[in-house]
Design a protein around this motif. Structure first.
Motif, PDB file in Angstrom:
ATOM      1  N   ASN A 200     -30.576   5.150   9.539  1.00  0.00           N
ATOM      2  CA  ASN A 200     -30.618   5.469  11.060  1.00  0.00           C
ATOM      3  C   ASN A 200     -29.038   6.009  11.544  1.00  0.00           C
ATOM      4  N   ILE A 201     -29.076   7.134  11.476  1.00  0.00           N
ATOM      5  CA  ILE A 201     -27.915   7.899  11.906  1.00  0.00           C
ATOM      6  C   ILE A 201     -27.947   8.245  13.494  1.00  0.00           C
ATOM      7  N   HIS A 202     -27.039   8.026  14.334  1.00  0.00           N
ATOM      8  CA  HIS A 202     -26.837   8.736  15.814  1.00  0.00           C
ATOM      9  C   HIS A 202     -26.234  10.141  15.526  1.00  0.00           C
ATOM     10  N   MET A 203     -27.229  11.353  15.261  1.00  0.00           N
ATOM     11  CA  MET A 203     -26.789  12.576  15.084  1.00  0.00           C
ATOM     12  C   MET A 203     -26.192  13.299  16.359  1.00  0.00           C
ATOM     13  N   ASN A 204     -25.162  12.804  16.967  1.00  0.00           N
ATOM     14  CA  ASN A 204     -25.044  13.171  18.765  1.00  0.00           C
ATOM     15  C   ASN A 204     -24.018  14.400  18.538  1.00  0.00           C
ATOM     16  N   LEU A 205     -24.330  15.277  19.566  1.00  0.00           N
ATOM     17  CA  LEU A 205     -23.309  16.418  19.793  1.00  0.00           C
ATOM     18  C   LEU A 205     -22.693  16.240  20.791  1.00  0.00           C
ATOM     19  N   VAL A 206     -21.113  16.633  20.916  1.00  0.00           N
ATOM     20  CA  VAL A 206     -20.509  16.866  22.241  1.00  0.00           C
ATOM     21  C   VAL A 206     -20.178  18.248  22.491  1.00  0.00           C
ATOM     22  N   GLN A 207     -20.044  18.736  23.503  1.00  0.00           N
ATOM     23  CA  GLN A 207     -19.790  19.802  24.247  1.00  0.00           C
ATOM     24  C   GLN A 207     -18.641  20.560  23.677  1.00  0.00           C
ATOM     25  N   PRO A 208     -18.585  21.907  23.529  1.00  0.00           N
ATOM     26  CA  PRO A 208     -17.095  22.644  23.264  1.00  0.00           C
ATOM     27  C   PRO A 208     -16.252  22.374  24.354  1.00  0.00           C
ATOM     28  N   GLU A 209     -15.203  22.220  23.883  1.00  0.00           N
ATOM     29  CA  GLU A 209     -13.920  22.140  25.040  1.00  0.00           C
ATOM     30  C   GLU A 209     -14.158  23.294  26.016  1.00  0.00           C
ATOM     31  N   GLY A 210     -14.072  22.988  27.239  1.00  0.00           N
ATOM     32  CA  GLY A 210     -13.995  24.072  28.244  1.00  0.00           C
ATOM     33  C   GLY A 210     -15.370  24.351  28.640  1.00  0.00           C
ATOM     34  N   MET A 211     -16.446  24.112  28.143  1.00  0.00           N
ATOM     35  CA  MET A 211     -17.776  24.441  28.492  1.00  0.00           C
ATOM     36  C   MET A 211     -18.142  23.611  29.643  1.00  0.00           C
ATOM     37  N   ASP A 212     -19.015  24.494  30.431  1.00  0.00           N
ATOM     38  CA  ASP A 212     -19.582  23.605  31.500  1.00  0.00           C
ATOM     39  C   ASP A 212     -20.509  22.691  31.114  1.00  0.00           C
ATOM     40  N   PRO A 213     -20.416  21.258  31.688  1.00  0.00           N
ATOM     41  CA  PRO A 213     -21.101  20.152  30.932  1.00  0.00           C
ATOM     42  C   PRO A 213     -22.489  20.439  31.461  1.00  0.00           C
TER      43      PRO A 213
END
Length: 477
Positions: free
Chosen positions: A391-404
């Motif tokens: 079980n891996i939490h395959m999370n993704l964080v936004q690019p820097e500067g991108m509108d959330p």
């Protein structure tokens, strides 16, 4: 239910059952219960029910069934998928189990503990320890999560590799059905082969088939020896090889085996005060290993040193540190536990709680990371979690500067990208968080046909009016 309650308006009848402290209706009182902790969903309810006994739960549910009022069971409200959040529609009540938090019985000889659904997990751990035993379920939300919710979602956590999910830690249940009937199933038996194992219907059902009000939990001998190591490894494959090496040395000693990426660790060091890398240099891959034994003198440190030395020779690790104290052990675990908060502080993020066969974990991490970077250039994959059980939490964080908001608008595209790879590898789109409201649209594709039809038949048989936690788990219901 007394006959005179039938003549009262529903809220007045519920108030008569629960008393003034058991029913809240003001917007201020309701507000904390109407949204999930991630802020993904907000719903509405005409009242918060706070029963103090199973009999009160039964009476409330029976009355709601009579009037067609939907009931949303809620424990610690720590769901990652909106499983305890009401929909935005009238005619609903939230039923909180928080007042039902008693430990009914502990039997250190039988190694069982009978508790009510509102007992917080940390308290269950403490009570077990007070009786010289261990309740091994452990996860990040253990200071808020309640036993009923943990069983309703079949919670996993850090120790699944050794002790299993919540389902494996339960022997018996007390459940209030959607018509108000009570299943009195608090049996402490290891063997009870008398018909359908009804208790297993409600574990993982997320409150859609009934309300768990109490449970018999399995206990284990207290831990007498613990060794924790943080290892820098050269690749995902090396992390898996290290797991195999520890398991071959002493499978029963491996309590937890957690993977963290260099990206995720970097976010922890940058955003979480008081954290620092205890190794010589940062790397792209880390593993946290917990070895435990229920007897003193088990030689775990010697075992760990032997395994790590062999792994170093074979190039499976680049550096490692063994905790020298309980404080240092806690600081190593903090690096793992702060991953969700660090991601939240870094930017908008999309969570993918997926599982694949353990042997496929390295391939899954690589393929998903590459696909996500290609889909959204500059985005930051942050895989972490329970390598030992796949079980891996395959999370993704936004690019820097991108509108959330723009990033979060692509949430389902991101989940679909990950899920396509996970499905190709024979995995699951929800490993331990459940389906809730977030992932009901995935059920038709992943669990369609006879499997989903059987689930719908069970739901229809137990909850023909559809009042129990509507909008969760099953698509369209």
């Amino acid at each position: 239910m007394p006959d005179d309650l039938h003549a009262l308006p529903p809220l007045d009848a519920l108030r008569a059952i629960l008393g003034p402290a058991g029913l809240l209706t003001s917007p201020e009182d309701l507000a904390p219960y109407l949204s999930d902790w991630r802020g993904l969903y907000t719903g509405e309810a005409m009242a918060l029910l706070r029963p103090a006994s199973t009999e009160e739960v039964s009476a409330c549910v029976a009355l709601c069934a009579k009037h067609g009022i939907a009931v949303i069971p809620q424990g610690g409200n720590t769901s990652m998928v909106g499983g305890a959040t009401p929909e935005s529609r009238p005619g609903q009540v939230i039923l909180s189990l928080a007042r039902m938090n008693r430990v009914r019985e502990v039997d250190a000889l039988d190694m069982t503990m009978t508790v009510e659904a509102g007992l917080v997990l940390t308290r269950a751990q403490e009570v077990a320890a007070e009786h010289g035993c261990l309740f091994p379920l452990s996860l990040g939300a253990e200071g808020s999560a309640m036993i009923g919710g943990l069983l309703s979602t079949n919670a996993g956590g850090n120790t699944t590799v050794r002790y299993g999910n919540a389902r494996e830690l339960m022997l018996g249940l007390e459940v209030v059905l959607p018509d108000g009937g009570i299943i009195h199933g608090l049996r402490r038996l290891r063997k009870d082969n008398t018909g359908y194992a009804l208790r297993h219907l409600f574990v993982g059902a997320e409150g859609t088939l009934g309300i768990i009000t109490a449970a018999v939990l399995r206990l284990f001998p207290a831990l007498r020896e613990t060794v924790t190591a943080l290892c820098a490894v050269p690749s995902e494959d090396a992390a898996l090889s290290l797991f195999r090496r520890f398991r071959a040395a002493d499978e029963g000693a491996v309590r937890a085996f957690e993977y963290m990426s260099g990206t995720g660790m970097g976010m922890v060091f940058k955003t979480i005060e008081g954290t620092a890398l205890p190794l010589s240099n940062p790397v792209n891959h880390y593993v946290l290993v917990d070895l435990t034994a229920s007897r003193e003198g088990a030689g775990l440190r010697s075992l760990a040193e032997h395994v790590l030395e062999a792994a170093l020779i074979e190039g499976e690790i680049e550096d490692a540190i063994l905790a020298e104290s309980e404080a240092q052990r806690a600081s190593l675990w903090r690096l793992r536990e702060e991953h969700p908060e660090a991601q939240k502080r870094t930017g908008a993020n999309v969570k993918n709680d997926v599982s694949v066969p353990v042997s496929k974990v390295p391939e899954m991490i690589r393929r998903c990371s590459d696909a996500l970077r290609e889909m959204i250039p500059g985005s930051r994959p942050v895989p972490f979690g329970h390598l030992g059980d796949g079980n891996i939490h395959m999370n993704l964080v936004q690019p820097e500067g991108m509108d959330p908001a723009a990033f979060l608008d692509r949430s389902h595209d991101i989940m679909d990208c990950v899920n396509a790879i996970v499905r190709d590898l024979g995995g699951s789109f929800s490993a331990e968080h459940g389906v809730g409201r977030l992932k009901t649209d995935m059920m038709e594709e992943w669990r369609g046909g006879a499997e989903l039809a059987a689930m719908r038949a069970i739901k229809a048989a137990l909850d023909p009016r559809g009042i129990m936690n509507p909008g969760k788990v099953l698509p369209g219901g």
